[in-house]
Design a protein around this motif. Structure first.
Motif, PDB file in Angstrom:
ATOM      1  N   LEU B  59       0.840  -1.207   0.000  1.00 50.70           N
ATOM      2  CA  LEU B  59       0.000   0.000   0.000  1.00 50.70           C
ATOM      3  C   LEU B  59       0.870   1.249   0.000  1.00 50.70           C
ATOM      4  O   LEU B  59       0.523   2.270  -0.582  1.00 50.70           O
ATOM      5  CB  LEU B  59      -0.892   0.012   1.225  1.00 50.70           C
ATOM      6  CG  LEU B  59      -2.248  -0.678   1.131  1.00 50.70           C
ATOM      7  CD1 LEU B  59      -3.001  -0.512   2.439  1.00 50.70           C
ATOM      8  CD2 LEU B  59      -3.062  -0.103  -0.013  1.00 50.70           C
ATOM      9  N   VAL B  64      -2.423  -2.299  -4.478  1.00 50.95           N
ATOM     10  CA  VAL B  64      -3.291  -3.159  -3.684  1.00 50.95           C
ATOM     11  C   VAL B  64      -3.268  -4.553  -4.280  1.00 50.95           C
ATOM     12  O   VAL B  64      -3.555  -4.725  -5.450  1.00 50.95           O
ATOM     13  CB  VAL B  64      -4.755  -2.695  -3.747  1.00 50.95           C
ATOM     14  CG1 VAL B  64      -5.522  -3.316  -2.610  1.00 50.95           C
ATOM     15  CG2 VAL B  64      -4.832  -1.211  -3.732  1.00 50.95           C
ATOM     16  N   PHE B  66      -5.137  -7.813  -4.535  1.00 49.95           N
ATOM     17  CA  PHE B  66      -6.415  -8.424  -4.219  1.00 49.95           C
ATOM     18  C   PHE B  66      -6.304  -9.943  -4.308  1.00 49.95           C
ATOM     19  O   PHE B  66      -7.262 -10.632  -4.595  1.00 49.95           O
ATOM     20  CB  PHE B  66      -7.518  -7.896  -5.140  1.00 49.95           C
ATOM     21  CG  PHE B  66      -8.690  -7.343  -4.389  1.00 49.95           C
ATOM     22  CD1 PHE B  66      -8.570  -6.169  -3.668  1.00 49.95           C
ATOM     23  CD2 PHE B  66      -9.907  -7.998  -4.368  1.00 49.95           C
ATOM     24  CE1 PHE B  66      -9.641  -5.669  -2.957  1.00 49.95           C
ATOM     25  CE2 PHE B  66     -10.986  -7.508  -3.648  1.00 49.95           C
ATOM     26  CZ  PHE B  66     -10.851  -6.337  -2.947  1.00 49.95           C
ATOM     27  N   GLY B 252      -9.756 -10.118  -0.042  1.00 48.38           N
ATOM     28  CA  GLY B 252     -10.489  -8.879   0.190  1.00 48.38           C
ATOM     29  C   GLY B 252     -10.516  -8.538   1.671  1.00 48.38           C
ATOM     30  O   GLY B 252     -10.352  -7.382   2.056  1.00 48.38           O
ATOM     31  N   GLU B 253     -10.675  -9.547   2.506  1.00 46.13           N
ATOM     32  CA  GLU B 253     -10.700  -9.323   3.951  1.00 46.13           C
ATOM     33  C   GLU B 253      -9.377  -8.739   4.446  1.00 46.13           C
ATOM     34  O   GLU B 253      -9.356  -7.879   5.323  1.00 46.13           O
ATOM     35  CB  GLU B 253     -10.975 -10.630   4.690  1.00 46.13           C
ATOM     36  CG  GLU B 253     -12.435 -11.030   4.677  1.00 46.13           C
ATOM     37  CD  GLU B 253     -12.657 -12.404   5.277  1.00 46.13           C
ATOM     38  OE1 GLU B 253     -13.765 -12.927   5.105  1.00 46.13           O
ATOM     39  OE2 GLU B 253     -11.719 -12.956   5.897  1.00 46.13           O
ATOM     40  N   VAL B 255      -7.289  -6.859   2.789  1.00 49.97           N
ATOM     41  CA  VAL B 255      -7.239  -5.442   2.425  1.00 49.97           C
ATOM     42  C   VAL B 255      -8.188  -4.652   3.329  1.00 49.97           C
ATOM     43  O   VAL B 255      -7.873  -3.550   3.795  1.00 49.97           O
ATOM     44  CB  VAL B 255      -7.610  -5.258   0.940  1.00 49.97           C
ATOM     45  CG1 VAL B 255      -7.490  -3.799   0.552  1.00 49.97           C
ATOM     46  CG2 VAL B 255      -6.714  -6.105   0.054  1.00 49.97           C
ATOM     47  N   PHE B 256      -9.342  -5.235   3.567  1.00 52.66           N
ATOM     48  CA  PHE B 256     -10.331  -4.687   4.498  1.00 52.66           C
ATOM     49  C   PHE B 256      -9.650  -4.371   5.830  1.00 52.66           C
ATOM     50  O   PHE B 256      -9.749  -3.249   6.363  1.00 52.66           O
ATOM     51  CB  PHE B 256     -11.420  -5.747   4.654  1.00 52.66           C
ATOM     52  CG  PHE B 256     -12.558  -5.419   5.591  1.00 52.66           C
ATOM     53  CD1 PHE B 256     -12.385  -4.661   6.732  1.00 52.66           C
ATOM     54  CD2 PHE B 256     -13.826  -5.915   5.318  1.00 52.66           C
ATOM     55  CE1 PHE B 256     -13.442  -4.403   7.590  1.00 52.66           C
ATOM     56  CE2 PHE B 256     -14.888  -5.657   6.168  1.00 52.66           C
ATOM     57  CZ  PHE B 256     -14.690  -4.902   7.308  1.00 52.66           C
ATOM     58  N   ILE B 259      -7.284  -1.389   5.794  1.00 52.93           N
ATOM     59  CA  ILE B 259      -7.941  -0.087   5.806  1.00 52.93           C
ATOM     60  C   ILE B 259      -8.624   0.156   7.144  1.00 52.93           C
ATOM     61  O   ILE B 259      -8.592   1.265   7.693  1.00 52.93           O
ATOM     62  CB  ILE B 259      -8.971  -0.005   4.666  1.00 52.93           C
ATOM     63  CG1 ILE B 259      -8.272  -0.165   3.323  1.00 52.93           C
ATOM     64  CG2 ILE B 259      -9.728   1.305   4.713  1.00 52.93           C
ATOM     65  CD1 ILE B 259      -7.120   0.778   3.106  1.00 52.93           C
TER      66      ILE B 259
END
Lengths: 438, 322, 311
Positions: B59, B64, B66, B252-253, B255-256, B259
Motif C-alpha cells: 500500500l 493493492v 487483491f 479482500g478481507e 485489504v479490508f 484499511i
C-alpha cells in the motif's frame, strides 16, 4: 486506549451474545443441574449449503419450542446456540471453541459438511464434549480412529450409496455402461469411490464412460450434458444436491438426457419440492435415510404426520431430509440425557457420563428406530425407489420402494468401507427386501 | 488525490507509538487469559495482522494486492503437507515463510511490471489459480474438505492442548512484534522512502537511478514471506487447512483489515485484525445469518467517516491532546 | 493426431456450441463492468451482486406473472423488465449515495467500498429471497430444443442457449458500439472515458455522465443475471463467482474496451468448454491462465491502450 477498546469490546460482546459468565468453561465439571440445557448447533446459514442448513434450523426451532412448552428435557428448558458453517473451517473451529468455552454448551450438534465434521470431531475428543454429528456423511470419521465423545445420529455415505446401487442392480441388471457427474468435493469424490468399489464387486466389467467432477457450486452443466448426450451411457450416477442438482436435472431433462440414460440420484429428496413436476419419472431416487413423505409404514405414523404438518404450517413447505436428521439428533439427545439422568438416579451427568449414555443408545425416529453402535455410528434405514407422481403431492415421490435395513448396507464395526464393499458377494442381492408399491 | 490511507495525517511520537504497542500487548494477553476462547480468536487476529503488514508495504507503494491470501494459503498448506513428516513447529514456521517468499519471488518477478488495477487483478487471478488447484487436485489436497493438522511438536515437545494454545499465541505475539518492528524500520529506511516514491512519482524515481521494479519486488517478496508466516500460524491455530484461505474474498478481507486498522502505522494492521475478528465472531454469534452485512457496514462507515482507520482515530486523539 | 481428431473433432465442435452460450453470459456482465470502469475508473466488486439480484428479480417476476395465469411468453418481458428495474433503481442509488462520495479517494478505498457493498448485498439477497434454490425456466422451455447432428446421432441443444443468448449478446455489442459512436450521449461517455479533465473543461457535466454510465452498467449486469436465470437455479453465492470471472474477462480485454470484452469473453467461454472435454481438472483454471498469458504478452490487455506514466 487500546486496552480499554479491546477489553470493552470483549466484555460487551460476551454480554451481548449470551449474558454468560466469562468463566463458563470452568464450570464444565460441576454436576449441579443447570438452569437451561445449552445446545450448540453448527449448520450452514450462508452459502449454497444453506439450502440444507436453514430448513434444519427451522426444524430445530420448532422442536425446541415444542419441547420447552412440554417442560423441557429432564425438567430444564433447552436453548440453542447456532453457528454458521458458511465462513469456512477456520472460522468454525473457533466457533466450536466459543460454544464450549464461552457459552458453556452441554452438547454440540456438529455439521452438515463432512469437512466441518472432520474438523469438529477431534475437537470433541480434546474438549471432552459430547458431539452429535447430525448430518455429515463421510465414512472416514469412525473408520479412521475412535472418537469417544462423537456419535452420528443418522446413516452415512456407505449405506447411502450402497442402497441405490443394490436397487439399480435389481431394477436394471443388464446395464453395461455408466457415467458419473458429481460435485468436486469430498462427498462427490468419496461417494463415487464407494459406488465403484461396490459395483466392481457385484457387477464386474461395467464400462465407465466418463467421470465428471464439475467444480463445487457450478451453475451451468451444459457442456457436461452435451458430453453425456454424445456418450450415451446406460446409467448416469449423480450424488449432487441442492441448487446444483436442481440445475443439473432441469438442464438435462430439457435436453432429453433423461430419455437416453437411467439416472441414479441418491440425494434427490431434498430437491424434489423445488423441481415439482419438472422431475422426470422412473429414475432411481434416494433420501439419505427413510424419511420420505410417502413412507409406506412409518413406525409412529401419528408422530410423523404431526412433525410434517406443523413444519408445513409454520414454514409453508415440506420438511426435507436435513430437517429429519435434525429431528433425529434432537430425539437422540432427549433419549441420551434421559438415560444419563436415570443412570445417576436423577442427578445431572458430567461430560463423561453424558457421553457414556449415548453409546449403544436406541431411540425412536418418527419413521423407525435408530441404534448408535459401539463405534458411535448410527444405524438408519434407507429407502430407495423410482421417481413418480401421485395425487397427494405436487412433487415427485418414490414408488416401488425398497426399505434397506441399516445393518445390511452399513460397513461392520471395525472395518473400512472400501475394502468391505470390494468384498461384497452377489448373494446380498438375494437378501434384498421386496419392493413396496407406495 | 487525498493521501489519507497511506500516509498518516498526524504524526505520533515514537514514544507514544511504543507505549500504545505495549498497552496493546498487555491488552491481548489479558483478554486471552480472561476469556479462554478469545485466545484462539486473538491468535488468528495476530497472524492475519502479520499478513496485513505485508499488504501495508505494498500500500505504501500505492499498490493493492487483491490476491494476497494466496501466500497465506501457501504457508498454511506448507504446514498441512509437511506436518506428518516434519511435525516441528519451530521449523515449519520459517519453512512456510521461505516457501511463500520463494513463490513471492517468482510471482513478483512477473507482477511488479504492473501497476494499480492490473497489479491487483493479476494477483487476484493468480490467487484464484491457486485456489482452483487446491480445490481440484483432490488426491493431493482433499479438495474443499481440506487437511487436518495434528501432532505438532514445539522444540521437540508435545505439550497438552491448553499449553499448546498458549505457545501458539505466544509465537504469534512475538512474531507480530518482530515483524511490526521490522516493517517500521523498513518503511523508515531509504528503501521504504523509495517505495513511497513509486506511489507518487515513479518516473522521477527512475531518473534518480532507482529501479522501481526492484524496490517493489523486494517489498513484494517480504510481504509474501509475511503472508506465509501468517498462514503457518493460522494452520497451527485452527489445525485445519482448506482452500477457502486462498479464495478472493479472503484476500479482500486482508485489504479490508488494512484499511480498517489504518495504514499510518505498523500498529494499524493489528488494531484492524483484532477489531475485524472480534466484530466477526460477535456479529456471527449475535446474528448468525447477517454477519457479512454487519462487517460490510462497518467497512463502509470506516471508509466514509474515518478513512485513516482505527489508527487514524487514535493518532488524531493523541495528536489533539498534545 | 489424425485418428485422435476424427474421434474428438466432432466432440470439440459440440464444445464450441456450449462455449458460445457461456461466453454470451460472461460478456453481458463483463461489458457492464468495463463500461463502468471506463468512466468511473472504479472496479465495481458489487457488480456480481447486481448480476445475482437481476437474476433473482427476473425469476420472481416471472413466477409472479405465471401465478397470475398470464401466458408464459410474458416470461421474456419479465427478464427485460426485471433487469431494467434493478439497474434503474439500484444503479442510481449506489452511484448517488455511495460512489459519489469517493471519486476523489484512493483506488484502494474505492475498491473496498464496492467490496463492502458486495458483502452487504450478499446478505440482502438471502434476507429477501431466502436460501432455497429458486427456478423459473419457462422462457427456456418455451423455445424448445434443436437437434444438432453428431455423426449418426443427434444431440439436443436448447434454442435458448444456442440462439437466444448469443443473439442478445451480439445485439448488445452492436447496440452499445452504435450508441457510443453515433449518438451524442454515447460520444460524451467516450470523451469522459478518454480524458475526463479535458471533457469537463469542455463543459461536459461529468456527474450526469457517471450516473448514466453506472446505471447502464448496472442494468447490463442485471440483464446478464436475468438472461442466465432460466438456465440455472438461483442460490446464494452466484454473484461472487460471476464477478471474478468478469474480472478475468475485463483484464484480458483491456480496461474500458467494449469489443475487447466480447473477444475475451469468447476466448474464456470457449476455453472452458474445451477444457471440460480435454482436461476437466483444469476447467476452472482456464480463465485465469488465459488472462495471465495475455497480460504477459500485452501488459495492457488485448485491446488496452498504455497509460502515460505520471512524471
Amino acid at each position: 486506549m487500546t486496552l480499554a477498546v479491546s477489553r470493552r469490546a470483549a466484555m460487551l460482546g460476551a454480554a451481548a451474545t449470551s449474558g454468560s459468565l466469562l468463566f463458563a468453561g470452568g464450570q464444565a465439571g460441576a454436576q449441579q443441574k443447570p438452569a437451561e440445557l445449552r445446545v450448540g448447533i453448527t449448520t450452514f446459514l450462508s452459502g449454497p449449503a444453506s439450502v440444507f442448513g436453514v430448513p434444519a434450523r427451522q426444524a430445530a426451532d420448532l422442536l425446541f419450542e415444542e419441547i420447552n412448552k412440554a417442560g423441557g428435557i429432564a425438567g430444564i428448558p433447552v436453548r440453542a446456540f447456532y453457528v454458521d458453517e458458511g465462513p469456512g473451517t477456520d472460522h468454525l473451529v473457533g466457533e466450536y471453541r466459543r460454544l464450549v468455552q464461552n457459552e458453556g454448551v452441554h452438547i454440540v450438534f456438529a455439521s452438515i459438511s463432512s469437512g466441518s465434521c472432520l474438523a469438529c470431531t477431534p475437537l470433541s475428543d480434546e474438549m471432552k464434549k459430547t458431539t452429535l454429528l447430525w448430518d455429515c456423511g463421510t465414512q472416514r470419521i469412525f473408520e479412521e480412529g475412535p472418537h469417544p465423545f462423537a456419535f452420528r445420529t443418522q446413516g452415512y455415505g456407505t449405506p447411502e450409496v450402497l442402497a441405490p446401487l443394490l436397487y439399480l442392480l435389481k431394477h436394471k441388471p443388464d446395464f453395461r455402461s455408466i457415467a458419473v457427474i458429481n460435485q468436486d468435493y469430498a462427498w462427490g469424490r468419496d461417494s463415487w469411490e464407494l459406488w465403484k468399489a461396490g459395483m466392481d464387486a457385484l457387477k464386474p466389467g461395467v464400462r465407465v464412460l466418463a467421470e465428471l467432477f464439475p467444480r463445487f457450486n457450478s451453475t451451468d452443466f451444459s457442456t457436461e450434458i452435451t458430453r453425456l448426450l454424445a456418450l450415451r451411457p446406460d446409467v448416469i450416477l449423480s450424488t449432487s444436491w441442492g441448487g446444483e442438482l436442481v440445475t443439473l436435472i432441469r438442464q438435462a431433462s430439457e435436453r432429453k438426457l433423461f430419455d437416453r440414460s437411467l439416472f441414479v440420484l441418491p440425494v434427490a429428496e431434498a430437491s424434489l419440492q423445488q423441481l415439482g413436476k419438472a422431475m422426470p419419472q422412473g429414475h432411481v431416487i434416494g433420501a439419505r435415510g427413510d424419511h420420505w413423505n410417502n413412507h409406506p409404514k412409518p413406525k409412529d405414523p401419528a408422530r410423523f404426520k404431526r412433525f410434517v404438518d406443523t413444519y408445513r404450517a409454520k414454514y409453508n413447505e415440506y420438511p426435507i431430509y436435513p430437517c429429519h436428521h435434525m429431528a433425529q439428533a434432537i430425539a437422540a439427545m432427549q433419549a441420551g440425557i434421559a438415560r444419563a439422568v436415570a443412570a445417576k438416579s436423577g442427578g445431572w451427568p458430567n461430560d463423561q457420563e453424558l457421553a457414556n449414555a449415548f453409546r449403544g443408545l436406541t431411540f425412536d425416529s418418527p419413521t423407525s428406530e435408530i441404534t448408535l453402535r459401539e463405534d458411535g455410528q448410527g444405524l438408519e434405514d434407507q429407502i430407495v425407489g423410482l421417481s413418480s407422481f401421485t395425487d397427494r403431492f405436487a412433487f415427485a415421490v418414490p414408488k416401488d420402494m425398497v426399505i434397506f435395513p441399516a445393518a445390511m448396507v452399513s460397513t461392520p464395526v471395525g472395518q473400512k468401507s472400501v475394502p468391505w464393499l470390494k468384498s461384497l458377494k452377489t448373494d446380498v442381492l438375494d437378501r434384498m427386501p421386496a419392493p413396496i408399491a407406495g | 488525490m487525498s493521501t489519507t490511507v497511506t500516509a498518516p495525517a498526524r504524526r505520533v511520537a515514537p514514544i507514544g507509538e511504543a507505549l500504545l504497542a505495549l498497552l496493546g500487548i498487555a491488552a491481548v494477553i489479558l483478554a486471552a487469559w480472561a476469556v479462554p476462547w478469545l485466545k484462539f480468536v486473538l491468535t488468528v487476529a495476530l497472524a492475519k495482522g502479520i499478513a496485513v503488514l505485508g499488504i501495508l508495504l505494498l500500500l505504501r507503494a500505492g499498490q493493492v494486492s487483491f490476491g494476497h491470501s494466496m501466500f497465506l494459503a501457501i504457508g498454511a498448506y506448507t504446514v498441512a503437507f509437511l506436518a506428518p513428516a516434519l511435525p516441528e513447529a519451530l521449523l515449519l514456521l520459517p519453512l512456510g515463510a521461505a516457501i511463500a517468499g520463494l513463490f513471492g519471488l517468482v510471482i513478483g518477478l512477473f507482477v511488479v511490471r504492473y501497476r494499480d488495477i492490473f497489479f491487483g487483478m493479476l494477483n487476484l487471478a493468480l490467487s484464484m489459480v491457486l485456489y482452483s488447484l487446491l480445490e481440484k487436485l483432490y488426491d493431493l489436497t482433499k479438495g474443499t474438505d481440506g487437511i487436518r493438522v495434528s501432532g505438532l511438536r514445539f522444540a521437540g515437545m508435545t505439550p497438552d492442548l491448553p499449553t499448546q494454545e498458549w505457545v501458539t499465541f505466544g509465537l504469534a505475539l512475538g512474531l507480530a512484534l518482530l515483524f511490526g518492528l521490522l516493517v517500521r524500520a523498513y518503511l523508515g529506511s531509504p528503501m521504504g522512502q523509495a517505495l513511497a516514491g513509486i506511489k507518487t512519482r515513479e518516473t522521477r524515481l527512475e531518473f534518480m537511478g532507482v529501479s522501481a521494479r526492484r524496490v517493489l519486488l523486494s517489498a513484494y517478496v517480504m510481504s509474501a514471506a509475511m503472508g506465509g508466516i501468517a498462514g503457518t500460524l493460522v494452520a497451527m491455530t485452527s489445525r485445519h487447512v482448506t482452500p477457502q484461505l486462498a479464495y478472493w474474498t479472503s484476500s479482500g478481507e486482508l485489504v479490508f483489515i488494512a484499511i480498517l486498522g489504518g495504514a499510518g502505522s505498523a500498529l494499524g494492521p493489528f488494531l484492524g485484525a483484532t477489531a475485524f475478528e472480534l466484530v466477526r465472531v460477535y456479529a456471527a454469534a449475535a446474528v448468525a445469518d447477517a454477519w457479512q452485512m454487519i462487517l460490510g457496514a462497518v467497512l463502509l462507515l470506516v471508509i466514509l467517516f474515518a478513512p485513516g482507520g482505527l489508527w487514524g482515530i487514535l493518532a488524531g486523539r493523541l495528536g489533539r491532546r498534545r | 493426431m489424425g485418428a485422435w481428431f476424427s474421434e474428438n473433432g466432432l466432440l470439440i465442435g459440440l464444445a464450441l456450441l456450449d462455449g458460445l452460450a457461456n461466453a454470451a453470459l460472461i460478456f453481458m456482465v463483463a461489458v457492464g463492468l468495463n463500461l463502468v470502469f471506463g468512466v468511473l475508473r472504479i472496479v465495481n466488486v458489487a457488480h456480481g451482486s447486481l448480476f445475482a439480484i437481476g437474476a433473482y428479480a427476473a425469476a420472481s417476476l416471472g413466477l409472479f406473472l405465471a401465478s397470475l395465469g398470464l401466458p408464459p411468453a410474458l416470461g421474456f418481458a419479465a427478464l427485460v423488465v426485471a433487469a431494467a428495474l434493478v439497474g434503474g433503481i439500484l444503479g442510481p442509488l449506489i452511484e448517488r449515495l455511495l460512489l459519489r462520495r469517493i471519486y476523489d479517494q484512493e483506488q484502494v478505498l474505492q475498491l473496498l467500498v464496492t467490496f463492502a457493498l458486495f458483502m452487504i448485498l450478499e446478505d440482502v439477497q438471502k434476507l429477501v429471497w431466502g436460501v432455497q434454490p429458486i427456478l423459473q425456466d419457462a422462457p427456456m422451455k418455451l423455445l424448445g430444443t434443436v437437434e444438432v447432428p453428431f455423426g449418426e446421432d443427434t444431440i439436443p441443444f436448447t434454442a435458448y442457449q444456442l440462439f437466444l443468448l448469443p443473439g442478445v449478446a451480439v445485439a448488445t455489442l452492436v447496440g452499445l458500439a452504435w450508441f457510443l459512436r453515433r449518438t451524442l450521449t454515447g460520444r460524451v461517455i467516450v470523451a469522459v472515458t478518454t480524458d475526463k479533465e479535458a471533457a469537463m473543461a469542455m463543459g461536459i457535466d461529468a456527474a450526469k455522465v457517471t450516473l448514466l454510465t453506472f446505471t447502464c452498467g448496472a442494468a447490463l449486469a442485471a440483464l446478464g443475471g436475468a438472461l442466465a436465470s432460466p438456465t440455472t437455479s438461483l442460490v446464494p453465492g452466484i454473484g461472487a463467482q460471476t464477478i471474478v470471472l468478469s474480472f478475468a474477462v475485463v483484464a484480458t480485454a483491456g480496461l474500458g474496451q467494449i469489443e475487447g470484452a466480447a473477444i475475451s469473453a469468447l476466448m474464456i467461454g470457449l476455453g472452458r468448454s474445451i477444457a471440460v472435454y480435454l482436461a476437466p481438472e483444469f476447467e476452472v483454471v482456464v480463465p485465469y491462465l488465459i488472462m495471465v498469458a495475455v497480460l504477459l504478452v500485452r501488459p495492457q490487455g488485448l485491446f488496452g491502450v498504455p497509460e502515460t506514466r505520471r512524471v
